[in-house]
Write a protein that holds these residues in place. Structure first.
Motif, PDB file in Angstrom:
ATOM      1  N   ARG A   9      46.977  40.847  55.441  1.00  0.00           N
ATOM      2  CA  ARG A   9      47.829  39.679  55.107  1.00  0.00           C
ATOM      3  C   ARG A   9      47.391  38.638  53.973  1.00  0.00           C
ATOM      4  NH1 ARG A   9      52.032  39.054  58.520  1.00  0.00           N
ATOM      5  NH2 ARG A   9      51.970  40.235  60.767  1.00  0.00           N
ATOM      6  N   MET A  10      48.078  38.357  53.039  1.00  0.00           N
ATOM      7  CA  MET A  10      47.688  37.560  51.974  1.00  0.00           C
ATOM      8  C   MET A  10      48.633  36.460  51.984  1.00  0.00           C
ATOM      9  SD  MET A  10      45.532  39.993  49.392  1.00  0.00           S
ATOM     10  CE  MET A  10      44.640  38.455  48.568  1.00  0.00           C
ATOM     11  N   GLY A  11      48.750  35.258  52.394  1.00  0.00           N
ATOM     12  CA  GLY A  11      49.869  34.318  52.258  1.00  0.00           C
ATOM     13  C   GLY A  11      50.939  34.897  53.064  1.00  0.00           C
TER      14      GLY A  11
ATOM     15  N   THR B  54      42.881  40.352  44.897  1.00  0.00           N
ATOM     16  CA  THR B  54      42.395  39.110  45.006  1.00  0.00           C
ATOM     17  C   THR B  54      43.149  37.775  45.007  1.00  0.00           C
ATOM     18  OG1 THR B  54      40.464  37.789  43.783  1.00  0.00           O
ATOM     19  CG2 THR B  54      41.856  38.911  42.586  1.00  0.00           C
ATOM     20  N   ARG B  55      43.011  36.706  45.708  1.00  0.00           N
ATOM     21  CA  ARG B  55      43.627  35.567  45.922  1.00  0.00           C
ATOM     22  C   ARG B  55      43.497  34.798  44.639  1.00  0.00           C
ATOM     23  NH1 ARG B  55      42.233  36.523  51.156  1.00  0.00           N
ATOM     24  NH2 ARG B  55      43.825  36.561  52.681  1.00  0.00           N
ATOM     25  N   ILE B  56      44.368  34.310  44.064  1.00  0.00           N
ATOM     26  CA  ILE B  56      44.168  33.290  42.886  1.00  0.00           C
ATOM     27  C   ILE B  56      44.958  31.875  43.455  1.00  0.00           C
ATOM     28  CG2 ILE B  56      44.021  34.724  41.154  1.00  0.00           C
ATOM     29  CD1 ILE B  56      47.066  34.286  40.573  1.00  0.00           C
ATOM     30  N   THR B  57      44.847  30.642  42.683  1.00  0.00           N
ATOM     31  CA  THR B  57      45.569  29.672  42.881  1.00  0.00           C
ATOM     32  C   THR B  57      47.120  29.789  42.900  1.00  0.00           C
ATOM     33  OG1 THR B  57      43.818  28.349  41.817  1.00  0.00           O
ATOM     34  CG2 THR B  57      45.914  27.172  42.446  1.00  0.00           C
ATOM     35  N   GLY B  58      47.406  29.650  44.405  1.00  0.00           N
ATOM     36  CA  GLY B  58      49.115  29.870  44.471  1.00  0.00           C
ATOM     37  C   GLY B  58      49.647  31.242  44.616  1.00  0.00           C
ATOM     38  N   GLY B  59      48.695  32.114  44.698  1.00  0.00           N
ATOM     39  CA  GLY B  59      49.207  33.473  44.702  1.00  0.00           C
ATOM     40  C   GLY B  59      48.233  34.886  44.843  1.00  0.00           C
ATOM     41  N   VAL B  60      48.683  35.985  44.599  1.00  0.00           N
ATOM     42  CA  VAL B  60      47.679  36.955  44.543  1.00  0.00           C
ATOM     43  C   VAL B  60      47.767  37.731  43.404  1.00  0.00           C
ATOM     44  CG1 VAL B  60      47.641  39.242  45.988  1.00  0.00           C
ATOM     45  CG2 VAL B  60      48.035  37.010  47.041  1.00  0.00           C
ATOM     46  N   ARG B  61      46.711  38.461  42.971  1.00  0.00           N
ATOM     47  CA  ARG B  61      46.803  39.460  41.852  1.00  0.00           C
ATOM     48  C   ARG B  61      46.349  40.733  42.369  1.00  0.00           C
ATOM     49  NH1 ARG B  61      44.546  36.036  36.483  1.00  0.00           N
ATOM     50  NH2 ARG B  61      46.733  35.269  35.918  1.00  0.00           N
ATOM     51  N   ILE B  62      46.970  41.724  41.944  1.00  0.00           N
ATOM     52  CA  ILE B  62      46.520  43.004  42.544  1.00  0.00           C
ATOM     53  C   ILE B  62      46.633  43.986  41.362  1.00  0.00           C
ATOM     54  CG2 ILE B  62      47.380  44.988  44.104  1.00  0.00           C
ATOM     55  CD1 ILE B  62      48.790  42.678  45.767  1.00  0.00           C
ATOM     56  N   MET B  63      45.870  44.974  41.748  1.00  0.00           N
ATOM     57  CA  MET B  63      45.540  46.070  40.497  1.00  0.00           C
ATOM     58  C   MET B  63      45.540  47.398  41.227  1.00  0.00           C
ATOM     59  SD  MET B  63      42.530  46.773  37.760  1.00  0.00           S
ATOM     60  CE  MET B  63      41.290  47.285  39.038  1.00  0.00           C
TER      61      MET B  63
END
Length: 325
Positions: free
Chosen positions: A83-85, A110-119
């Motif tokens: 789970r992420m957010g 990875t988590r960033i401010t206010g969200g998630v970045r995925i690759m």
């Protein structure tokens, strides 16, 4: 010959003893025929023991290789959090080579401010030979994803990292043939959208609980490691990602898997059947179906990531037919 060396040697000794006893019983122990049979049996037993020793040594080496590969997998491909957010996440990796549990396919979040970045990405090649480029791309993403405010800046940084690596380590015989595809995604917690940049990577599949499957329309840039492009070369594509939807990411090892008749695996048709499944259950069904399609043998590494946006309180109330005040 499938027993260990000690048991095989013991069986050989018992066979020798039985042969000698038979010869003694019939008074022919020292005849040329019996002596030849005893010698042949001894040579055969010795060869079997030697074969068992070599086989056990080979199995030990293979076990060490698999152990190292498994340790490398955990160090390189960190398990994605469940789970992420508001996102529920699951992932699968299927290596084409039996001796390797990792290869050229990769994913990271990875988590960033206010969200998630995925690759999710795919380095040209498969198995152990592609691990170096995969490790570089994963490390560059984990380091850069927090630093850049926009996805184009992140994509340009990854392009520079891959280009520098290839300039230093790419064999001259493969100049221009080494590259990596990647799909970069940004999923804000408060907005029901996905922002995406495709660097030559297949688009994701968007599954809704209403049995509708859509493929977001992307404007792909070239794969990483080819152009050395800057941020202006990358276009952000935006698609709706509503609560209850599931986003399926994959590498080309999934859609290019063939059956015995040469037919590609129909991922879109199969995934649409399990649109209401949880991320873990969805990937389990696809993995089982994919291996059945290929009779258990993949010709290329394959990776899958499923992202499900959970229902928020308002959507949950509407889902249960209650009025929101």
């Amino acid at each position: 010959m499938f027993a260990d060396a000690l048991l095989t040697g013991l069986i050989g000794l018992l066979s020798e003893a039985a042969e000698a006893d038979i010869g003694w019983h019939f008074g022919a122990l020292f005849t040329r025929n019996v002596l030849f049979q005893l010698l042949a049996l001894a040579v055969l037993s010795a060869l079997c023991v030697a074969f068992c020793v070599m086989r056990e040594r080979r199995l030990g080496q293979l076990a060490k290789v698999r152990s190292v590969a498994e340790a490398a997998q955990h160090g390189l491909l960190w398990p994605l959090p469940e789970r992420m957010g508001p996102l529920q996440i699951a992932c699968r990796y299927l290596a084409a080579e039996d001796e390797a549990q990792i290869g050229g396919d990769l994913y990271a979040a990875t988590r960033i401010t206010g969200g998630v970045r995925i690759m999710i990405g795919d380095v040209r090649g498969k198995g152990l030979s592609a691990i170096g480029e995969a490790a570089l791309l994963l490390g560059a993403f984990r380091e850069a994803a927090h630093r850049h405010a926009t996805l184009p800046d992140l994509a340009a940084t990854l392009e520079q990292s891959v280009t520098r690596y290839l300039a230093d380590f790419e064999p001259s015989a493969e100049a221009g043939e080494r590259f990596a595809t990647a799909l970069l995604l940004e999923l804000p917690y408060e907005e029901h959208v996905i922002r995406m940049i495709s660097c030559g990577h297949p688009p994701p599949l968007l599954l809704s609980p209403t049995s509708i499957l859509t493929v977001p329309n992307l404007h792909p840039a070239p794969p990483l490691g080819i152009t050395g492009a800057g941020p202006d070369a990358y276009i952000i594509d935006v698609a709706a990602f509503e609560p209850g939807d599931t986003l399926l990411l994959y590498t080309d090892g999934v859609i290019e898997a063939r059956d015995v008749d040469g037919h590609f695996y129909p991922l879109q048709a199969r995934a649409a059947q399990w649109n209401r499944a949880s991320p873990a259950a969805l990937l389990h069904q696809i993995q089982r179906d994919l291996l059945a399609h290929t009779h258990g043998r993949l010709s290329d590494d394959a990776a899958l990531v499923a992202l499900h946006r959970q229902l928020d309180n308002n959507h949950r109330r509407r889902h249960h037919g209650r009025v929101v005040t």
